[in-house]
Design a protein around this motif. Structure first.
Motif, PDB file in Angstrom:
ATOM      1  N   LEU A   5       0.838  -1.194   0.000  1.00  0.00           N
ATOM      2  CA  LEU A   5       0.000   0.000   0.000  1.00  0.00           C
ATOM      3  C   LEU A   5       0.871   1.241   0.000  1.00  0.00           C
ATOM      4  O   LEU A   5       1.872   1.313   0.704  1.00  0.00           O
ATOM      5  N   ARG A   6       0.446   2.232  -0.788  1.00  0.00           N
ATOM      6  CA  ARG A   6       1.153   3.504  -0.817  1.00  0.00           C
ATOM      7  C   ARG A   6       0.573   4.420   0.256  1.00  0.00           C
ATOM      8  O   ARG A   6      -0.510   4.195   0.783  1.00  0.00           O
ATOM      9  N   ASN A   7       1.307   5.496   0.545  1.00  0.00           N
ATOM     10  CA  ASN A   7       0.837   6.461   1.540  1.00  0.00           C
ATOM     11  C   ASN A   7      -0.523   7.024   1.130  1.00  0.00           C
ATOM     12  O   ASN A   7      -0.748   7.357  -0.031  1.00  0.00           O
ATOM     13  N   GLY A   8      -1.404   7.126   2.120  1.00  0.00           N
ATOM     14  CA  GLY A   8      -2.724   7.688   1.863  1.00  0.00           C
ATOM     15  C   GLY A   8      -3.725   6.692   1.342  1.00  0.00           C
ATOM     16  O   GLY A   8      -4.878   7.050   1.089  1.00  0.00           O
ATOM     17  N   CYS A   9      -3.325   5.443   1.181  1.00  0.00           N
ATOM     18  CA  CYS A   9      -4.251   4.417   0.697  1.00  0.00           C
ATOM     19  C   CYS A   9      -4.341   3.331   1.764  1.00  0.00           C
ATOM     20  O   CYS A   9      -3.374   2.607   2.017  1.00  0.00           O
ATOM     21  N   ARG A  10      -5.483   3.249   2.406  1.00  0.00           N
ATOM     22  CA  ARG A  10      -5.653   2.286   3.502  1.00  0.00           C
ATOM     23  C   ARG A  10      -7.130   1.922   3.613  1.00  0.00           C
ATOM     24  O   ARG A  10      -8.002   2.664   3.162  1.00  0.00           O
ATOM     25  N   PRO A  11      -7.408   0.783   4.215  1.00  0.00           N
ATOM     26  CA  PRO A  11      -8.813   0.425   4.424  1.00  0.00           C
ATOM     27  C   PRO A  11      -9.429   1.255   5.544  1.00  0.00           C
ATOM     28  O   PRO A  11      -8.726   1.783   6.409  1.00  0.00           O
ATOM     29  N   LEU A  12     -10.739   1.370   5.517  1.00  0.00           N
ATOM     30  CA  LEU A  12     -11.432   2.003   6.637  1.00  0.00           C
ATOM     31  C   LEU A  12     -11.297   1.120   7.874  1.00  0.00           C
ATOM     32  O   LEU A  12     -11.495  -0.100   7.794  1.00  0.00           O
ATOM     33  N   PRO A  13     -10.975   1.685   9.026  1.00  0.00           N
ATOM     34  CA  PRO A  13     -10.980   0.887  10.253  1.00  0.00           C
ATOM     35  C   PRO A  13     -12.378   0.349  10.540  1.00  0.00           C
ATOM     36  O   PRO A  13     -13.380   0.898  10.058  1.00  0.00           O
ATOM     37  N   PRO A  14     -12.494  -0.717  11.300  1.00  0.00           N
ATOM     38  CA  PRO A  14     -13.813  -1.289  11.622  1.00  0.00           C
ATOM     39  C   PRO A  14     -14.744  -0.239  12.215  1.00  0.00           C
ATOM     40  O   PRO A  14     -14.362   0.535  13.100  1.00  0.00           O
ATOM     41  N   GLY A  15     -15.969  -0.184  11.731  1.00  0.00           N
ATOM     42  CA  GLY A  15     -16.971   0.748  12.224  1.00  0.00           C
ATOM     43  C   GLY A  15     -16.925   2.118  11.598  1.00  0.00           C
ATOM     44  O   GLY A  15     -17.842   2.927  11.790  1.00  0.00           O
ATOM     45  N   HIS A  16     -15.874   2.426  10.840  1.00  0.00           N
ATOM     46  CA  HIS A  16     -15.764   3.735  10.203  1.00  0.00           C
ATOM     47  C   HIS A  16     -16.541   3.759   8.888  1.00  0.00           C
ATOM     48  O   HIS A  16     -16.807   2.718   8.276  1.00  0.00           O
ATOM     49  N   ARG A  17     -16.878   4.951   8.438  1.00  0.00           N
ATOM     50  CA  ARG A  17     -17.578   5.138   7.169  1.00  0.00           C
ATOM     51  C   ARG A  17     -17.109   6.433   6.528  1.00  0.00           C
ATOM     52  O   ARG A  17     -16.450   7.251   7.152  1.00  0.00           O
ATOM     53  N   ARG A  18     -17.461   6.614   5.276  1.00  0.00           N
ATOM     54  CA  ARG A  18     -17.126   7.844   4.565  1.00  0.00           C
ATOM     55  C   ARG A  18     -18.383   8.700   4.446  1.00  0.00           C
ATOM     56  O   ARG A  18     -19.488   8.177   4.313  1.00  0.00           O
ATOM     57  N   ARG A  19     -18.192  10.016   4.482  1.00  0.00           N
ATOM     58  CA  ARG A  19     -19.313  10.950   4.360  1.00  0.00           C
ATOM     59  C   ARG A  19     -19.013  11.906   3.210  1.00  0.00           C
ATOM     60  O   ARG A  19     -17.953  12.543   3.174  1.00  0.00           O
ATOM     61  N   ILE A  20     -19.947  12.005   2.278  1.00  0.00           N
ATOM     62  CA  ILE A  20     -19.800  12.848   1.097  1.00  0.00           C
ATOM     63  C   ILE A  20     -20.849  13.958   1.161  1.00  0.00           C
ATOM     64  O   ILE A  20     -22.044  13.676   1.362  1.00  0.00           O
ATOM     65  N   PHE A  21     -20.415  15.197   0.980  1.00  0.00           N
ATOM     66  CA  PHE A  21     -21.313  16.354   1.004  1.00  0.00           C
ATOM     67  C   PHE A  21     -21.532  16.866  -0.426  1.00  0.00           C
ATOM     68  O   PHE A  21     -20.574  16.993  -1.199  1.00  0.00           O
ATOM     69  N   LEU A  34     -18.165  18.734  -4.218  1.00  0.00           N
ATOM     70  CA  LEU A  34     -18.326  17.671  -3.228  1.00  0.00           C
ATOM     71  C   LEU A  34     -17.363  17.904  -2.073  1.00  0.00           C
ATOM     72  O   LEU A  34     -16.229  18.338  -2.278  1.00  0.00           O
ATOM     73  N   GLY A  35     -17.825  17.621  -0.863  1.00  0.00           N
ATOM     74  CA  GLY A  35     -16.973  17.626   0.315  1.00  0.00           C
ATOM     75  C   GLY A  35     -16.787  16.207   0.825  1.00  0.00           C
ATOM     76  O   GLY A  35     -17.458  15.273   0.381  1.00  0.00           O
ATOM     77  N   TYR A  36     -15.870  16.037   1.783  1.00  0.00           N
ATOM     78  CA  TYR A  36     -15.536  14.679   2.237  1.00  0.00           C
ATOM     79  C   TYR A  36     -15.049  14.702   3.681  1.00  0.00           C
ATOM     80  O   TYR A  36     -14.416  15.660   4.132  1.00  0.00           O
ATOM     81  N   GLU A  37     -15.345  13.611   4.389  1.00  0.00           N
ATOM     82  CA  GLU A  37     -14.709  13.340   5.671  1.00  0.00           C
ATOM     83  C   GLU A  37     -14.899  11.868   6.012  1.00  0.00           C
ATOM     84  O   GLU A  37     -15.816  11.206   5.513  1.00  0.00           O
ATOM     85  N   GLU A  38     -14.006  11.372   6.849  1.00  0.00           N
ATOM     86  CA  GLU A  38     -14.154  10.028   7.403  1.00  0.00           C
ATOM     87  C   GLU A  38     -14.826  10.156   8.762  1.00  0.00           C
ATOM     88  O   GLU A  38     -14.575  11.112   9.506  1.00  0.00           O
ATOM     89  N   VAL A  39     -15.688   9.211   9.092  1.00  0.00           N
ATOM     90  CA  VAL A  39     -16.458   9.244  10.333  1.00  0.00           C
ATOM     91  C   VAL A  39     -16.136   7.987  11.132  1.00  0.00           C
ATOM     92  O   VAL A  39     -16.091   6.878  10.581  1.00  0.00           O
ATOM     93  N   ASP A  40     -15.898   8.142  12.448  1.00  0.00           N
ATOM     94  CA  ASP A  40     -15.541   6.981  13.260  1.00  0.00           C
ATOM     95  C   ASP A  40     -16.779   6.229  13.730  1.00  0.00           C
ATOM     96  O   ASP A  40     -17.915   6.572  13.379  1.00  0.00           O
ATOM     97  N   GLN A  41     -16.555   5.202  14.533  1.00  0.00           N
ATOM     98  CA  GLN A  41     -17.643   4.328  14.974  1.00  0.00           C
ATOM     99  C   GLN A  41     -18.644   5.039  15.875  1.00  0.00           C
ATOM    100  O   GLN A  41     -19.773   4.548  16.063  1.00  0.00           O
ATOM    101  N   ASN A  42     -18.281   6.205  16.393  1.00  0.00           N
ATOM    102  CA  ASN A  42     -19.198   6.984  17.235  1.00  0.00           C
ATOM    103  C   ASN A  42     -19.886   8.109  16.471  1.00  0.00           C
ATOM    104  O   ASN A  42     -20.591   8.920  17.069  1.00  0.00           O
ATOM    105  N   GLY A  43     -19.649   8.171  15.171  1.00  0.00           N
ATOM    106  CA  GLY A  43     -20.278   9.201  14.352  1.00  0.00           C
ATOM    107  C   GLY A  43     -19.533  10.514  14.326  1.00  0.00           C
ATOM    108  O   GLY A  43     -20.064  11.515  13.826  1.00  0.00           O
ATOM    109  N   ASN A  44     -18.293  10.534  14.825  1.00  0.00           N
ATOM    110  CA  ASN A  44     -17.520  11.772  14.877  1.00  0.00           C
ATOM    111  C   ASN A  44     -16.538  11.849  13.711  1.00  0.00           C
ATOM    112  O   ASN A  44     -15.908  10.836  13.356  1.00  0.00           O
TER     113      ASN A  44
END
Length: 664
Positions: free
Chosen positions: A456-472, A486-496
């Motif tokens: 894997l190259r830098n910046g390319c990784r799987p989502l950790p368990p429970g995480h999701r992507r959010r697209i605006f 479009l906007g973007y962020e990763e969200v953790d298992q608690n929705g943050n």
């Protein structure tokens, strides 16, 4: 008026050269169908013979990196095919389903080098494409069209679109009276295209008013071309609506022009249904920006007729017998008006039948329905009387605070169904690819055959368990209603939101991969959860290349197709490659007064704007670079698109072994 459309001239390429044999080419405005089978290899030499454009009529010609758009480059996207987005290599100069290439017609001049935002490699006159159809690909309806960022709307609206079929309807559609495949002779392919033809005179473009010739096609479509509804009962709209004068409101005077709505290139054709068992209609919305609100209205009762939904976006449905109507609505992304089916013995069916009376098809949507005459009182399949007819029509549709699409009759349908039915008694029996594609041998679960382990190259990784992507979905500049982004962020298992992952709403940058992810261990498809957040008060249409997705709901039961945790024994229910997003509801006045009806991400977080995310489960099974975007092409060309890259897993072994090597 004599409008000029643009078409794909298609012929079989002889083995001894590249030129079409004399009189062997097919060029239809309505569109050509490429009939493929699983395991086929589609080889295309795409030759650009399009004319040069007037730069003043190209809305994005002054955008960064877009100074060559008026030279009318083109390319090819096989929309909906789950195939490799392959770039050329030294050993193989052909392209797969790869949209980052621009093919120029040398007669229009050489492209000027661009120092920023170069939207792909440049080719002169032609390029070779080789697209391998996997043997485990779903049977269904797909289509092909250009995907040049900035003028996709121009080229599709001018007519550049065709359809692709893989396999046959009989692969998944059987009779319930007799367990026999539905006859392919009773399958009708219907491609919907619209064409705005100007009367001549000044037309408003982004650059200002520009004169057009009588009969010129307005390929930067104007939703205000004609009134949404007829002025009175004397205005008959059979395949077209008349242009109106909107100059008093700063628009264009289209009086004397016409907006044509064609079915297979014809205006208001007559469709004759003769098979006693009815027909399957494969519908494709090949419009650039227009959304269709479709229904089949019984001419006697003026009530919408029941149709059975059998496939969505090229994948046949598969629903457990206990699926509720509410679940059906959510699975379909609210694209269908689902109604109770007439009484039927459920034990006969592999998938619970879905009955609909209305279909909202946003640009790029495909829908397959079983159409037959039905008793106007009960909705049950029946034999028609001596005269039975219906009108296939588009009801008026308003896209939130945005575009208003007109009401137009599209075709007249005559039911001449006499004699005994041989296949269908109550409903069609569907053996859906929404289940088969997600089985161990299916394309959305099986090992990716061409993927091999790579670091894997830098910046390319799987989502950790429970995480999701959010697209605006919103505007990059709230004071400029053309800066779609479009906007973007990763969200953790608690929705943050995960710190360091947040990107503001921005216009498309072809040099940046917003998302990069590896396949699962063993080079198998990997599932991700994405939240799609609508910041606008007008509708958008999320689309992603090279895969499908299912809508999910955290409140759904574990044994339903809507469940967050995917259950292979149930399948996806309905799989889509595009889904309409609702509209945001502003709770503060400045959104409508000063922000072009679009909220900021901060206003959404604070509750100043209400917008419930659409949540989808996406299985990624193809390696390479591709895009996700709004498939309203005005919005895509304006910047509402982003790049994504999928790479092989670093491990060819088990998924668990691969997970242990991942940097969480």
């Amino acid at each position: 008026m004599n409008p000029t459309g643009w078409v794909y001239e298609i012929c079989r390429r002889p083995a001894w050269g590249n030129s079409c044999p004399a009189h062997a080419a097919v060029a239809e405005y309505g569109g050509v169908r490429l009939a493929l089978q699983k395991g086929d290899t589609l080889k295309i030499k795409l030759v650009n013979q399009l004319p040069q454009l007037d730069p003043a009529k190209v809305n994005h010609n002054t955008d960064p990196g877009q100074a060559n758009l008026f030279r009318n480059p083109t390319n090819l996207h096989t929309h909906g095919l789950i195939v490799e987005p392959r770039a050329p290599t030294l050993n193989d100069p052909t392209f797969g389903d790869y949209v980052f290439v621009q093919i120029f017609n040398s007669a229009n001049g050489m492209p000027v080098p661009q120092t920023t935002h170069q939207h792909g490699s440049n080719k002169m006159d032609s390029a070779e494409f080789r697209i391998n159809i996997p043997r485990n690909h779903p049977s269904g309806q797909f289509w092909f069209h250009p995907h040049i960022h900035g003028i996709s709307l121009n080229q599709v609206s001018q007519g550049l679109a065709g359809i692709i079929s893989v396999g046959e309807v009989s692969d998944y559609a059987h009779g319930d009276a007799r367990d026999t495949p539905f006859p392919d002779a009773s399958v009708r392919h219907l491609i919907l295209k619209d064409l705005q033809v100007a009367p001549g005179g000044p037309v408003q473009f982004d650059s200002g008013p520009v004169d057009v010739q009588p009969g010129e096609v307005i390929n930067q479509q104007d939703p205000g071309f004609c009134a949404q509804f007829p002025a009175d009962s004397s205005e008959v709209r059979e395949g077209s609506c008349p242009g109106v004068d909107a100059s008093a409101d700063g628009g264009t005077n289209f009086s004397g022009g016409k907006w044509y709505f064609t079915v297979n290139g014809r205006t208001f054709p007559k469709i004759k249904v003769t098979d006693a068992d009815g027909e399957v209609w494969r519908l494709t919305n090949a419009s650039g920006s227009l959304s269709y609100n479709l229904q089949l209205t019984d001419d006697d009762t003026q009530k919408p007729m029941i149709m059975q939904l059998i496939s969505v976006d090229g994948v046949s449905v598969n629903l457990p017998q206990d699926t509720t109507m509410d679940t059906m609505v959510h699975l379909g992304g609210a694209r269908f008006r689902v109604v109770q089916c007439p009484p039927l013995p459920t034990s006969r069916f592999h998938s619970k039948p879905v009955c609909v009376t209305q279909m909202v098809m946003m640009p790029s949507s495909r829908t397959e329905v079983f159409v037959t005459y039905r008793d106007p009182n009960t909705g049950a399949i029946a034999s028609p009387g001596r005269v039975a007819s219906a009108t296939f029509k588009m009801a008026g549709l308003t896209m939130g605070s945005g575009d208003q699409w007109p009401a137009v009759d599209l075709a007249k349908v005559h039911f001449h169904q006499h004699g005994a039915r041989n296949h269908i008694a109550y409903a069609m029996d569907i053996r859906g690819d929404a289940l088969a594609t997600m089985q161990p041998s299916g394309i959305l679960d099986a090992k990716v055959p061409y993927a091999s382990a790579a670091p894997l190259r830098n910046g390319c990784r799987p989502l950790p368990p429970g995480h999701r992507r959010r697209i605006f979905f919103g505007l990059a500049d709230l004071h400029d209603d053309g800066t779609f982004g479009l906007g973007y962020e990763e969200v953790d298992q608690n929705g943050n939101p995960v710190p360091g992952t947040q990107l503001p709403v921005s216009q498309f940058d072809p040099s940046q991969n917003i998302v990069c992810l590896p396949l699962a261990g063993g080079q198998r498809p990997v599932h991700e959860t994405w939240e799609l957040v609508q910041l606008s008060t007008e509708n958008h249409n999320f689309h992603i290349h090279q895969t499908r997705f299912r809508t999910i709901n955290s409140k759904a039961g574990e044994n339903t197709p809507l469940a967050v945790s995917f259950n292979k024994t149930i399948g996806g229910g309905m799989l889509q490659d595009n889904v309409p997003l609702g509209v945001a509801t502003p709770n503060v006045p400045e959104v409508m007064d000063a922000q072009n009806g679009v909220c900021t991400i901060e206003q959404w977080r604070s509750g100043q704007c209400t917008s419930k995310p659409v949540v989808v489960d996406i299985p990624f099974s193809q390696v390479g670079e591709f895009v996700y975007h709004c498939h309203i092409l005005e919005h895509e060309d304006g910047g509402m698109m982003a790049k994504i890259k999928v790479v092989p897993s670093p491990n060819n072994g088990s998924p668990w072994e691969a997970m242990n090597q991942m940097p969480w």
